[in-house]
Design a protein around this motif. Sequence first.
Motif, PDB file in Angstrom:
ATOM      1  N   LEU A   1     -20.387 -20.255  36.233  1.00  0.00           N
ATOM      2  CA  LEU A   1     -21.247 -19.736  37.300  1.00  0.00           C
ATOM      3  C   LEU A   1     -22.097 -18.570  36.783  1.00  0.00           C
ATOM      4  O   LEU A   1     -23.281 -18.448  37.109  1.00  0.00           O
ATOM      5  CB  LEU A   1     -20.339 -19.254  38.443  1.00  0.00           C
ATOM      6  CG  LEU A   1     -20.934 -19.058  39.831  1.00  0.00           C
ATOM      7  CD1 LEU A   1     -21.623 -20.315  40.302  1.00  0.00           C
ATOM      8  CD2 LEU A   1     -19.825 -18.670  40.811  1.00  0.00           C
TER       9      LEU A   1
ATOM     10  N   PHE B   1     -26.124 -19.441  43.150  1.00  0.00           N
ATOM     11  CA  PHE B   1     -24.947 -18.676  43.534  1.00  0.00           C
ATOM     12  C   PHE B   1     -25.383 -17.433  44.305  1.00  0.00           C
ATOM     13  O   PHE B   1     -26.193 -16.652  43.834  1.00  0.00           O
ATOM     14  CB  PHE B   1     -24.178 -18.279  42.273  1.00  0.00           C
ATOM     15  CG  PHE B   1     -23.025 -17.367  42.544  1.00  0.00           C
ATOM     16  CD1 PHE B   1     -22.091 -17.696  43.507  1.00  0.00           C
ATOM     17  CD2 PHE B   1     -22.880 -16.193  41.838  1.00  0.00           C
ATOM     18  CE1 PHE B   1     -21.022 -16.862  43.755  1.00  0.00           C
ATOM     19  CE2 PHE B   1     -21.814 -15.355  42.080  1.00  0.00           C
ATOM     20  CZ  PHE B   1     -20.880 -15.693  43.047  1.00  0.00           C
TER      21      PHE B   1
ATOM     22  N   PRO C   1     -23.614 -14.358  45.962  1.00  0.00           N
ATOM     23  CA  PRO C   1     -22.366 -13.644  46.232  1.00  0.00           C
ATOM     24  C   PRO C   1     -22.352 -13.027  47.627  1.00  0.00           C
ATOM     25  O   PRO C   1     -21.313 -12.915  48.249  1.00  0.00           O
ATOM     26  CB  PRO C   1     -22.333 -12.544  45.172  1.00  0.00           C
ATOM     27  CG  PRO C   1     -23.369 -12.904  44.168  1.00  0.00           C
ATOM     28  CD  PRO C   1     -24.380 -13.746  44.879  1.00  0.00           C
TER      29      PRO C   1
ATOM     30  N   THR D   1     -19.042 -13.052  50.374  1.00  0.00           N
ATOM     31  CA  THR D   1     -18.259 -11.860  50.710  1.00  0.00           C
ATOM     32  C   THR D   1     -19.083 -10.955  51.607  1.00  0.00           C
ATOM     33  O   THR D   1     -20.290 -11.086  51.709  1.00  0.00           O
ATOM     34  CB  THR D   1     -17.884 -11.089  49.443  1.00  0.00           C
ATOM     35  OG1 THR D   1     -19.083 -10.810  48.740  1.00  0.00           O
ATOM     36  CG2 THR D   1     -16.945 -11.876  48.568  1.00  0.00           C
TER      37      THR D   1
ATOM     38  N   SER E   1     -19.445  -7.710  51.156  1.00  0.00           N
ATOM     39  CA  SER E   1     -19.459  -6.436  50.456  1.00  0.00           C
ATOM     40  C   SER E   1     -20.763  -5.706  50.729  1.00  0.00           C
ATOM     41  O   SER E   1     -21.717  -6.253  51.271  1.00  0.00           O
ATOM     42  CB  SER E   1     -19.273  -6.670  48.973  1.00  0.00           C
ATOM     43  OG  SER E   1     -20.191  -7.628  48.544  1.00  0.00           O
TER      44      SER E   1
ATOM     45  N   VAL F   1     -22.845  -3.055  46.119  1.00  0.00           N
ATOM     46  CA  VAL F   1     -22.037  -3.979  45.317  1.00  0.00           C
ATOM     47  C   VAL F   1     -22.877  -5.210  44.947  1.00  0.00           C
ATOM     48  O   VAL F   1     -22.861  -5.675  43.804  1.00  0.00           O
ATOM     49  CB  VAL F   1     -20.762  -4.392  46.084  1.00  0.00           C
ATOM     50  CG1 VAL F   1     -20.033  -5.505  45.359  1.00  0.00           C
ATOM     51  CG2 VAL F   1     -19.840  -3.196  46.278  1.00  0.00           C
TER      52      VAL F   1
ATOM     53  N   LYS G   1     -24.014  -6.603  41.204  1.00  0.00           N
ATOM     54  CA  LYS G   1     -23.819  -7.998  40.774  1.00  0.00           C
ATOM     55  C   LYS G   1     -25.124  -8.585  40.247  1.00  0.00           C
ATOM     56  O   LYS G   1     -25.129  -9.317  39.251  1.00  0.00           O
ATOM     57  CB  LYS G   1     -23.300  -8.840  41.936  1.00  0.00           C
ATOM     58  CG  LYS G   1     -21.848  -8.560  42.294  1.00  0.00           C
ATOM     59  CD  LYS G   1     -21.418  -9.467  43.426  1.00  0.00           C
ATOM     60  CE  LYS G   1     -19.995  -9.164  43.868  1.00  0.00           C
ATOM     61  NZ  LYS G   1     -19.570 -10.019  44.982  1.00  0.00           N
TER      62      LYS G   1
ATOM     63  N   PRO H   1     -19.270   1.050  43.289  1.00  0.00           N
ATOM     64  CA  PRO H   1     -19.763  -0.331  43.481  1.00  0.00           C
ATOM     65  C   PRO H   1     -19.559  -1.242  42.270  1.00  0.00           C
ATOM     66  O   PRO H   1     -19.311  -2.441  42.426  1.00  0.00           O
ATOM     67  CB  PRO H   1     -21.253  -0.141  43.775  1.00  0.00           C
ATOM     68  CG  PRO H   1     -21.341   1.216  44.366  1.00  0.00           C
ATOM     69  CD  PRO H   1     -20.292   2.037  43.663  1.00  0.00           C
TER      70      PRO H   1
ATOM     71  N   ALA I   1     -17.522  -4.570  42.562  1.00  0.00           N
ATOM     72  CA  ALA I   1     -18.179  -5.853  42.250  1.00  0.00           C
ATOM     73  C   ALA I   1     -17.322  -6.662  41.277  1.00  0.00           C
ATOM     74  O   ALA I   1     -17.144  -7.880  41.459  1.00  0.00           O
ATOM     75  CB  ALA I   1     -19.561  -5.596  41.648  1.00  0.00           C
TER      76      ALA I   1
ATOM     77  N   GLU J   1     -14.407  -8.161  43.130  1.00  0.00           N
ATOM     78  CA  GLU J   1     -14.830  -9.295  43.980  1.00  0.00           C
ATOM     79  C   GLU J   1     -15.068 -10.549  43.153  1.00  0.00           C
ATOM     80  O   GLU J   1     -14.701 -11.650  43.549  1.00  0.00           O
ATOM     81  CB  GLU J   1     -16.106  -8.941  44.744  1.00  0.00           C
ATOM     82  CG  GLU J   1     -15.849  -8.112  45.979  1.00  0.00           C
ATOM     83  CD  GLU J   1     -17.108  -7.910  46.810  1.00  0.00           C
ATOM     84  OE1 GLU J   1     -18.103  -8.616  46.546  1.00  0.00           O
ATOM     85  OE2 GLU J   1     -17.090  -7.045  47.693  1.00  0.00           O
ATOM     86  N   GLU J   2     -15.704 -10.350  42.011  1.00  0.00           N
ATOM     87  CA  GLU J   2     -16.006 -11.510  41.151  1.00  0.00           C
ATOM     88  C   GLU J   2     -14.728 -12.166  40.645  1.00  0.00           C
ATOM     89  O   GLU J   2     -14.688 -13.374  40.418  1.00  0.00           O
ATOM     90  CB  GLU J   2     -16.864 -11.074  39.964  1.00  0.00           C
ATOM     91  CG  GLU J   2     -18.213 -10.522  40.358  1.00  0.00           C
ATOM     92  CD  GLU J   2     -19.283 -11.599  40.484  1.00  0.00           C
ATOM     93  OE1 GLU J   2     -19.332 -12.468  39.627  1.00  0.00           O
ATOM     94  OE2 GLU J   2     -20.046 -11.552  41.458  1.00  0.00           O
TER      95      GLU J   2
END
Lengths: 168, 203
Positions: A22, A94, A96, A100, A102, A106, A110, B44, B48, B51-52
């Motif tokens: 991913l 994808f 995120p 979620t 978040s 965050v 990512k 964060p 992160a 979460e991943e």
Amino acid sequence: MTWAIFHEQVLPIRHKLYRFALRITGSVHEAEDVVQEVLEKVWKSSPEQVNNVQNWEAWCMTLTRNRSLDKTRSQTLRRTAPLEGVTERSSDAFNPAAATESSDLVQKVKSYMQDLPDKQRMVMHLRDIEELSYEEIAEALNITMEQVKVNLHRARKTIREKMVELVK
Amino acid sequence: MKYEEIQTLLDRYWEGETSLEEERSLKAYFNAGSIDARLQNVAPLFQALKEEQLIEFKSKAKSVSIRPQMYQWAVAASVTLLLAAGWWIMQQDAPTVPMAAFPAPLPKQEMLEPMPDQKESMESMATIAPQKPIVNKKPAKKPVKRNTPAKNAEPDPETAIAMAEIKAALALVSSKLDKGKKHAVQKASYLEVVEKVPRKKEG
């Protein structure tokens, strides 16, 4: 390949393989395909190949990386001709944020990770998310330990700089 | 962990000098909740990463095949149920009772009323539930009259098979479809009532 090895060594790491695929492809569907294909390939591997494998996780990660890069390349080739200049992501990209709840910060981090150059992105993913040792990362990506360290340092540095800008 | 400790770990993390264990400590600290205000801006990143780590692979083969399979079972079970129930009712009534004497079916609302013990398994429902419509519900008495002409007849093996099929079909329906469970249980108890009436009289 025996069922025992497959069940004990390969199946438990399927989530890791999926996350890595991913990370490289950026597409849920492509990543699912990659993992299915890798699992199938491992299952069909010859006894000689099985005997040569020292580290199943590193070997499977290598297969996943290669397959994911193949997919990404063919996807790029397919898309560049008719969609030149179009920057929007595909519908199965994808996301995120959808998975979620978040915070925005965050999500930003990512996206910074996703924007890193390929090698840095893969090294940082294998270290900071999959928690592989430097040796395992070097084996999985077929690069030297020194390259692992350099790429990890650069990746973290970039993320840190972007986060500092974000707070300003 | 104290602020100074985390800050030292962070400095080493940025330089790529931390061990896996130290990096796990950082993730644990920034995901635990009580984060020092001076470190909030870094949180964060570690949130992160955490979460991943939770993203999981779901096999395509499974997610694609389960639902159609469920519907196939449901359709097969429903068709079997309808055919068996229709055949059984014809067998019970056709030879002895004129068409005009057919009782009106149970009122719809009566059939849809939730049974008090509907969550119980099919086995327990088959034995316990049938009592209630006979005792408490007036419309259930109609089938009693309808079946009296056949009360002295020997139990037909084909009827028994049909009943077994109905039960199996209902069990399938209830196990495969949660939504259909309530209705299936009620139908099963209704059929049980109808079947047991002649036996009771015999006894």
